[in-house]
Scaffold this motif. Structure first.
Motif, PDB file in Angstrom:
ATOM      1  N   ALA A  13       0.837  -1.200   0.000  1.00 45.07           N
ATOM      2  CA  ALA A  13       0.000   0.000   0.000  1.00 45.07           C
ATOM      3  C   ALA A  13       0.874   1.253   0.000  1.00 45.07           C
ATOM      4  O   ALA A  13       0.561   2.241  -0.682  1.00 45.07           O
ATOM      5  N   LEU A  14       1.974   1.246   0.737  1.00 39.72           N
ATOM      6  CA  LEU A  14       2.894   2.378   0.773  1.00 39.72           C
ATOM      7  C   LEU A  14       3.515   2.624  -0.602  1.00 39.72           C
ATOM      8  O   LEU A  14       3.623   3.769  -1.050  1.00 39.72           O
ATOM      9  N   VAL A  15       3.921   1.563  -1.280  1.00 40.72           N
ATOM     10  CA  VAL A  15       4.508   1.694  -2.621  1.00 40.72           C
ATOM     11  C   VAL A  15       3.489   2.305  -3.574  1.00 40.72           C
ATOM     12  O   VAL A  15       3.810   3.219  -4.345  1.00 40.72           O
ATOM     13  N   GLU A  18       3.001   6.036  -2.930  1.00 38.06           N
ATOM     14  CA  GLU A  18       4.118   6.815  -3.470  1.00 38.06           C
ATOM     15  C   GLU A  18       3.984   6.977  -4.986  1.00 38.06           C
ATOM     16  O   GLU A  18       4.239   8.047  -5.530  1.00 38.06           O
ATOM     17  N   ARG A  19       3.610   5.905  -5.647  1.00 36.67           N
ATOM     18  CA  ARG A  19       3.403   5.990  -7.096  1.00 36.67           C
ATOM     19  C   ARG A  19       2.290   6.979  -7.426  1.00 36.67           C
ATOM     20  O   ARG A  19       2.396   7.789  -8.345  1.00 36.67           O
ATOM     21  N   ALA A  20       1.191   6.908  -6.692  1.00 37.76           N
ATOM     22  CA  ALA A  20       0.067   7.819  -6.921  1.00 37.76           C
ATOM     23  C   ALA A  20       0.479   9.255  -6.631  1.00 37.76           C
ATOM     24  O   ALA A  20       0.114  10.173  -7.374  1.00 37.76           O
ATOM     25  N   ARG A  21       1.232   9.462  -5.575  1.00 36.96           N
ATOM     26  CA  ARG A  21       1.670  10.804  -5.215  1.00 36.96           C
ATOM     27  C   ARG A  21       2.549  11.401  -6.323  1.00 36.96           C
ATOM     28  O   ARG A  21       2.550  12.598  -6.552  1.00 36.96           O
ATOM     29  N   ARG A  22       3.288  10.559  -7.009  1.00 40.03           N
ATOM     30  CA  ARG A  22       4.172  11.025  -8.071  1.00 40.03           C
ATOM     31  C   ARG A  22       3.409  11.266  -9.381  1.00 40.03           C
ATOM     32  O   ARG A  22       3.652  12.243 -10.081  1.00 40.03           O
ATOM     33  N   TRP A  23       2.484  10.389  -9.755  1.00 36.72           N
ATOM     34  CA  TRP A  23       1.859  10.439 -11.081  1.00 36.72           C
ATOM     35  C   TRP A  23       0.513  11.159 -11.134  1.00 36.72           C
ATOM     36  O   TRP A  23       0.125  11.652 -12.195  1.00 36.72           O
ATOM     37  N   VAL A  24      -0.228  11.225 -10.071  1.00 36.04           N
ATOM     38  CA  VAL A  24      -1.541  11.878 -10.106  1.00 36.04           C
ATOM     39  C   VAL A  24      -1.429  13.356 -10.482  1.00 36.04           C
ATOM     40  O   VAL A  24      -2.203  13.820 -11.333  1.00 36.04           O
TER      41      VAL A  24
END
Length: 123
Positions: A13-15, A18-24
């Motif tokens: 869930a953490l990974v 982080e991906r969502a925080r970068r790409w959204v």
């Protein structure tokens, strides 16, 4: 060392966070830019001078005012079958010669402007 199911789930869930925080934000900006460009394109289309009516006339070429030389459009002075002398745009590959009989499309636009285009040579 083996992770427990709970820790593996939390790490996964953490990974993904982080991906969502970068790409959204990147995706939101891209969608916003596309929406903005679409808005301006629609506004440009709304302001276009629409063609309301097209009539077809027989005409005779009086004079070739500006030759297209096969690459560009030619401006041709023609006499319509109703006696009017007008300038018409010719995008034919070969410029019509003076005295040639042509078919003219007379277009009436929403602004009141009239345009004349040579459609083809008459038989």
């Amino acid at each position: 060392m083996r992770l427990s199911e709970e820790k593996a789930r939390r790490l996964n869930a953490l990974v993904w966070r982080e991906r969502a925080r970068r790409w959204v934000p990147v995706i939101v900006v891209a969608v916003g830019a596309i929406a903005l460009l679409t808005f301006f394109l629609v506004r440009q289309v709304e302001h276009a001078d629409r063609t309301l009516d097209v009539r077809v006339h027989q005409a005779t070429v009086v004079h070739v005012k500006k030759s297209g030389n096969g690459r560009a459009a030619a401006i041709v002075e023609v006499r319509l079958d109703d006696g009017r002398d007008v300038e018409a745009l010719s995008v034919l590959r070969l410029d019509p010669m003076a005295g040639a009989h042509v078919i003219i499309n007379e277009a009436r636009h929403a602004s009141g402007r009239m345009t004349f285009d040579i459609a083809r040579l008459a038989e």
